[in-house]
Scaffold this motif. Structure first.
Motif, PDB file in Angstrom:
ATOM      1  N   GLU A   1       4.065  -8.906 -13.561  1.00 43.56           N
ATOM      2  CA  GLU A   1       3.610  -9.604 -12.620  1.00 43.56           C
ATOM      3  C   GLU A   1       2.348 -10.092 -12.870  1.00 43.56           C
ATOM      4  OE1 GLU A   1       4.805  -8.594  -8.333  1.00 43.56           O
ATOM      5  OE2 GLU A   1       4.658  -6.762  -9.350  1.00 43.56           O
TER       6      GLU A   1
ATOM      7  N   ALA B   1       1.625  -3.561  -3.597  1.00 47.36           N
ATOM      8  CA  ALA B   1       1.250  -4.564  -2.845  1.00 47.36           C
ATOM      9  C   ALA B   1       0.230  -4.489  -2.050  1.00 47.36           C
ATOM     10  CB  ALA B   1       2.455  -5.278  -2.069  1.00 47.36           C
TER      11      ALA B   1
ATOM     12  N   LYS C   1      -3.051  -4.167  -4.252  1.00 42.49           N
ATOM     13  CA  LYS C   1      -3.436  -5.492  -4.223  1.00 42.49           C
ATOM     14  C   LYS C   1      -4.212  -6.238  -3.115  1.00 42.49           C
ATOM     15  CE  LYS C   1       0.111  -8.149  -6.352  1.00 42.49           C
ATOM     16  NZ  LYS C   1       1.225  -8.544  -6.710  1.00 42.49           N
TER      17      LYS C   1
ATOM     18  N   MET D   1       1.230 -10.451   0.131  1.00 38.58           N
ATOM     19  CA  MET D   1       1.685  -9.659  -1.046  1.00 38.58           C
ATOM     20  C   MET D   1       3.000  -9.290  -0.885  1.00 38.58           C
ATOM     21  SD  MET D   1      -0.979  -9.996  -3.054  1.00 38.58           S
ATOM     22  CE  MET D   1      -2.729 -10.162  -3.065  1.00 38.58           C
ATOM     23  N   LEU D   2       3.568  -9.091   0.439  1.00 36.89           N
ATOM     24  CA  LEU D   2       4.607  -8.467   0.852  1.00 36.89           C
ATOM     25  C   LEU D   2       5.722  -9.433   1.056  1.00 36.89           C
ATOM     26  CD1 LEU D   2       3.149  -5.732   3.329  1.00 36.89           C
ATOM     27  CD2 LEU D   2       4.460  -5.076   1.200  1.00 36.89           C
TER      28      LEU D   2
END
Length: 337
Positions: free
Chosen positions: A182, A233, A236, A293-294
């Motif tokens: 990623e 997530a 981040k 992020m999710l």
């Protein structure tokens, strides 16, 4: 004699395919280096994977290259990539053992390579961006400061009692991890994340380690743990949001050199008198970042804020202890589907 002169492409906005991105030497259009190293592309099959640029044009990891002279490619880029490749082959322990300045240079090269591509394309964009990077003096000043410390990739350089960035390294549990690679960055806030198999590196590139100290207690919770991708997530989101509200730009100063010096020493200064280091933390804004992020799990902002000004954590429980998550069940964790 070691050449300790620092190149500054921002002085004359010297961003073109005819100048080496690292030293400014005039080169041919064939002299280029991959932004994402060949070993990285081969290991994670990235050559044809697409990337969307700010002007809405599309490139691929394989096609994303930057101007680089043979000397910089051979003596600076290749040795760095070989070191990181060897460290990454050993997983988290290998990357943790690698000198942090090397990780900063490696991430910085990928970030700056993307930035340079954007700056070159702004001269002839497919679709003109709403906010052109090259027309924002404040952002250019920030990028110029960053480039000054990125010159440590080429010039032997010592940072006096600081590292220009905040580095967060975490391990990811492979049980429900479907993405071996990623990558995500945010040009304006200089936040960056990359996942290599079971290891994720999240970085704020120009904060002199302030964000790492601010998130120290939270980061310590993750150490020695295997995180679920949902928990990654959150890591981040916290780092990217901290970079978003980070409100100062470090200044860097070269110490005078004398004949015979083999390295350049940089000192730093942050103006925390006339400027607040961080803008106010706002729960709603952070929840929006976490929601972004999710997205792969379709978790919406209203799921993340059961109460006003309170955002749930997938990592820390109410007693600030680590919350193990070997599996993620949306209904079980959030209380609803």
């Amino acid at each position: 004699m070691t050449d300790l002169r620092v190149y500054d492409p921002f002085e004359k906005m010297q961003f073109s395919a005819q100048n080496c991105f690292l030293c400014g030497t005039s080169i041919t259009s064939e002299q280029r280096t991959p932004v994402f190293a060949t070993w990285l592309q081969q290991q994670y099959n990235l050559q044809q994977k697409e990337l969307l640029l700010l002007d809405k044009s599309v490139t691929t990891f394989g096609d994303l290259t930057i101007p680089c002279c043979d000397n910089c490619h051979l003596h600076h880029i290749i040795p760095l990539e070989e070191q990181v490749e060897a460290a990454a082959a050993q997983g988290l322990a290998g990357l943790q053992a690698l000198e942090e300045q090397k990780l900063f240079q490696w991430i910085g090269k990928m970030y700056y390579g993307t930035l340079v591509t954007e700056l070159i394309k702004e001269a002839d964009p497919l679709i003109r961006p709403e906010y052109a990077v090259s027309e924002n003096p404040k952002m250019l000043g920030k990028f110029r400061s960053f480039y000054q410390v990125l010159q440590s990739l080429r010039v032997p350089m010592v940072f006096s009692d600081f590292l220009p960035c905040s580095l967060f390294l975490v391990e990811v549990n492979s049980t429900e991890d479907e993405l071996p690679f990623e990558y995500q960055d945010e040009l304006t806030t200089m936040a960056f994340s990359i996942k290599l198999g079971s290891v994720a590196i999240v970085c704020s590139l120009l904060d002199n380690g302030i964000i790492k100290r601010a998130l120290g207690r939270f980061y310590r919770l993750t150490q020695g743990q295997q995180l679920h991708p949902v928990q990654l997530a959150e890591v981040k989101a916290r780092v990217f949001y901290a970079a978003y509200i980070f409100n100062v730009v470090p200044e860097y100063f070269e110490r005078p050199t004398k004949p015979g010096d083999e390295q350049l020493v940089l000192d730093t200064l942050i103006d925390d008198v006339t400027n607040e280091v961080f803008n106010p933390w706002e729960a709603t804004s952070y929840a929006h970042m976490l929601e972004e992020m999710l997205k792969p799990w379709s978790i919406r902002k209203q799921h993340l804020m059961p109460e006003l000004n309170q955002v749930i954590s997938f990592i820390a429980d109410t007693s600030d202890h680590f919350k193990p998550m070997p599996h993620f069940n949306k209904e079980e964790v959030l209380g609803h589907p």
